[in-house]
Each structure stands twice: as C-alpha cells, then as structure tokens.
Design an enzyme around this catalytic site. Structure first.
Site, PDB file in Angstrom:
ATOM      1  CD1 TRP A 108      -2.283  -2.172   1.674  1.00  0.00           C
ATOM      2  CD2 TRP A 108      -3.016  -1.120  -0.164  1.00  0.00           C
ATOM      3  NE1 TRP A 108      -3.319  -2.911   1.134  1.00  0.00           N
ATOM      4  CE2 TRP A 108      -3.772  -2.286   0.015  1.00  0.00           C
ATOM      5  CE3 TRP A 108      -3.284  -0.305  -1.263  1.00  0.00           C
ATOM      6  CZ2 TRP A 108      -4.798  -2.668  -0.872  1.00  0.00           C
ATOM      7  CZ3 TRP A 108      -4.301  -0.665  -2.150  1.00  0.00           C
ATOM      8  CH2 TRP A 108      -5.032  -1.835  -1.937  1.00  0.00           C
ATOM      9  CG  ASP A 178      -3.614   4.028   3.764  1.00  0.00           C
ATOM     10  OD1 ASP A 178      -4.684   3.825   4.379  1.00  0.00           O
ATOM     11  OD2 ASP A 178      -3.287   3.400   2.732  1.00  0.00           O
ATOM     12  CE  LYS A 202      -9.089  -3.106   3.098  1.00  0.00           C
ATOM     13  NZ  LYS A 202      -8.152  -2.158   2.544  1.00  0.00           N
TER      14      LYS A 202
HETATM   15  C1  PLP Z   1      -7.578  -1.655   1.322  1.00  0.00           C
HETATM   16  C2  PLP Z   1      -6.527  -0.628   1.465  1.00  0.00           C
HETATM   17  C3  PLP Z   1      -6.379   0.424   0.540  1.00  0.00           C
HETATM   18  C4  PLP Z   1      -7.205   0.541  -0.718  1.00  0.00           C
HETATM   19  O1  PLP Z   1      -8.532   0.704  -0.480  1.00  0.00           O
HETATM   20  P1  PLP Z   1      -9.558   0.913  -1.699  1.00  0.00           P
HETATM   21  O2  PLP Z   1     -10.809   1.272  -0.990  1.00  0.00           O
HETATM   22  O3  PLP Z   1      -9.646  -0.374  -2.439  1.00  0.00           O
HETATM   23  O4  PLP Z   1      -9.033   2.015  -2.526  1.00  0.00           O
HETATM   24  C5  PLP Z   1      -5.388   1.355   0.768  1.00  0.00           C
HETATM   25  N1  PLP Z   1      -4.588   1.286   1.840  1.00  0.00           N
HETATM   26  C6  PLP Z   1      -4.696   0.294   2.754  1.00  0.00           C
HETATM   27  C7  PLP Z   1      -3.776   0.263   3.929  1.00  0.00           C
HETATM   28  C8  PLP Z   1      -5.670  -0.688   2.597  1.00  0.00           C
HETATM   29  O5  PLP Z   1      -5.779  -1.677   3.504  1.00  0.00           O
END
Ligand code: PLP
Length: 366
Positions: A108, A178, A202
């Site tokens: 990521w 993030d 998540k």
């Molecule tokens: C799942 C995830 C993303 C991407 O999420 P999307 O909604 O598919 O764009 C980005 N960063 C992390 C840490 C993630 O777990």
C-alpha cells in the site's frame, strides 16, 4: 431467505470488504425498510433532508468521541476508496511545495508513492523493501527532507501484516497516515497528525466510504486542477456534501461507531484486539508447522499472515477451513500463504476456532 439467520454466520477472515459487527447488521436490518418511523429506508432519503443530516452529524459526533478528535480538525466522509486519496493527499497538501517524503513498508505504501509521483517529487525517506517488508524501519534511519510538504506512511500494511506500534515524529512537517486497516483498533493521538485517511471496508463498515481527518490550517491550498469533490477544504465547508455522499455506507459507519462506544471505546476494544492477536501469534510461535515472517515488535494486530511448512498443503488447509465456516483465509496473491484478518468485528471465538483448526490440521498433516 428466512433461513439465513445470524446463528449461521461464518467467521470471515477476509481483509476487506471484511466482517462487520453482527449487532450492527441486525440493527440495520431492523431499521432497513422504515427508519425511525420516517416511512422510508436511509437509502431512499435525501441527503439534504433533516433525517439524513442528523444521521451524518451523529456519525461525526460519535467518531469525534471515539478518537477524541481535537478542535481544529475537520472530519470528512468522502468516496473513491483509499486509493483515490493517494492522489487527494498530494493535491491538497503540497501547498505550493514540490516535494513530499514517503516511507515504504509494503504494497500500500508503494501504491501511494506511485500515485504521489504524478504530482510531486517523492523522497522515499525509509524503506524495508531490502528485507521483503518484514520490519518497520526505525525512525533514526529515516532520511527526511527539510523542504517536504508532508511525510506519508501506511500505519498498518494490510497485505504484509506489518503495523507501526509507534507514532513517527516529523517535527513541524505534517504527518500523514493511511490507516485504512487499523483505524479504531486502538486509541490514537490525532493531534500528532496533519491528516489521517482510511477506507471504511476494513474496520468501519461497507465499501464506498473514506474517512478523512485533517488539520484545518492545512486545507484551502489545493492544486487548482483538484476536482471539487476531492478538494478537502470545499468538502469540509459543505459538511462533506458538495455532492451526494455514500449515504447508506455512512449510516452503517455511524452504527459501527456507536457499537464501539457501547463496548467501552477504543481502550477497551484495544484490549480485546491485543488478546486476539496474542492468541494467534503465540500459537504460531510455539510450533513449527506454521510461521509468520514479520519482526515480532512490528507485527500487525489486525492482519496476520502465516505460511504452512509445506505449501502443497495450502489448498487442503483452505478447503478444511471453509468446511468449518472459517472463510477467506487465503493470503494476498502477491504474498501467498494464508492471512487471517482479525478486525474489531472478529469475535475472540473466531480466533479460538481458527487456532483449534490449525492445531488439528498440523496434527493430521505434520
Ligand atoms: C484496502 C486498502 C487500501 C485501498 O482501499 P480501496 O478502498 O480499495 O481504494 C489502501 N490502503 C490500505 C492500507 C488498505 O488496507
């Protein structure tokens, strides 16, 4: 569909979209057709009507309470997934500067870096790619630049199973994280951050929603080419309603926030999460049929990747797991092996059932 009862629910270890609290789903089911005597479901409401405006305000208030978000921070409910905000962050936070620092701890991080490069010079201040992203680089090794607009890192790498157990100190340069896959899993000192963003699917609720928490003074200097719906200042000033927000996802997120408050808030939730993670890691470390490659002090409490001693047994392991209602344990395609995501909504009984199955499988196949 009358036969589909909560009692028949599986333990879903998927990384995202992920398991949600059954109490939240039951409440949403109860309110689905006729929300609070409104005569309609939340999905059918105008986002400008008094009912939905109240739902959105309550969701924000609950989130502020959970994270003790200080005054001077704006809370935004946006769209586009965390991936959209890989672009949104530089578009909003470069503020006339041309460079940003990024820490690279996994898949990521790499995606965020690739996107940021479209907007500015990226200095990779630290990376653990040399050891296949199995550790978090100590801050003393970071090579931060003086003229960076911000420092970005991914505080929980969902795919690799790597989590920062500490908060970086970047002085006066705004820290950006993030937090998609571990926000609300533990208390958080928001005041240490310039901006936090997290996709909902998540640890918050359904896909389609992104939470952004931003320090107010950093907003208002977006690149002129920034789409209006991605301009954090414009969105903040319109209570995230420049356009139609993902209303139903936001409503469900609000129910999840309430659920967390009812369970005693994030300090209480963290205790449960520590116990769940310890149960799984302690088992993995105590035998040699399964293994986890991550440095112990950097292991994620939310995403636990593990390998079987013999990968030829992977398919059999997954098949047996599914037969017991232990679902989505297959690791990410870039890593292989297994991964158990044990977010807030995964009850301790789910982890217990997984460990029991792992023990039995190892005995039968070891
Ligand atoms: C799942 C995830 C993303 C991407 O999420 P999307 O909604 O598919 O764009 C980005 N960063 C992390 C840490 C993630 O777990």
């Amino acid at each position: 569909m009358d036969h589909i009862k909560a009692a028949a629910r599986i333990f879903n270890f998927g990384a995202g979209p992920a398991t949600m609290p059954v109490e939240v789903l039951e409440k949403a089911k109860w309110e689905l057709v006729n929300w609070h005597e409104a005569g309609m479901s939340v999905m059918e409401m105008s986002h400008r009507g008094k009912e939905f405006v109240a739902i959105a305000a309550e969701a924000e208030a609950s989130l502020r309470e959970l994270l003790a978000i200080p005054a001077g921070y704006r809370v935004l409910f946006l769209q586009g997934g965390a991936s959209m905000h890989f672009a949104g962050v530089p578009m909003n936070l470069l503020r006339g500067k041309t460079k940003a620092d990024y820490v690279n701890t996994g898949e990521w991080s790499k995606k965020a870096i690739a996107e940021a490069k479209k907007f500015c010079e990226v200095n990779v201040a630290a990376s653990s790619e040399d050891k296949n992203f199995t550790y978090v680089p100590k801050q003393s090794t970071w090579k931060l630049s003086k003229d960076a607009a911000y420092v970005h890192y991914c505080s929980n790498e969902t795919i690799g199973g790597l989590e920062f157990q500490w908060t970086p100190d970047t002085g006066s340069v705004p820290l950006v994280a993030d937090m998609s896959s571990h926000i609300l899993s533990r208390p958080l000192d928001v005041s240490k951050y310039g901006l936090i963003y997290a996709g909902a699917q998540k640890n918050i609720g359904p896909a389609g929603l992104v939470v952004v928490i931003a320090r107010d003074d950093l907003l208002g200097q977006a690149l002129p080419t920034t789409p209006t719906v991605l301009d954090y200042k414009k969105m903040a000033d319109a209570d995230s309603m420049v356009n139609t927000p993902p209303t139903f996802s936001l409503y469900l997120a609000g129910l999840t926030f309430k659920w967390l408050l009812e369970r005693g808030g994030l300090a209480a939730v963290e205790k449960v999460n520590i116990a769940k993670a310890n149960r799984l890691y302690d088992y993995i470390d105590g035998q040699d049929f399964y293994s986890n490659p991550i440095a112990k002090e950097d292991r994620s409490r939310m995403n636990v990747p593990f390998r079987l001693r013999d990968e030829k047994l992977d398919a059999k392991f997954l098949e047996g797991a599914e037969a017991r209602g232990l679902s989505q344990l297959k690791g990410h395609r870039s890593v292989g092996g297994m991964r158990a995501s044990i977010y807030n909504a995964m009850p301790p009984e789910g982890v217990e059932a997984l460990v029991e199955y792992m023990q039995e499988f190892a005995r039968a196949n070891g």
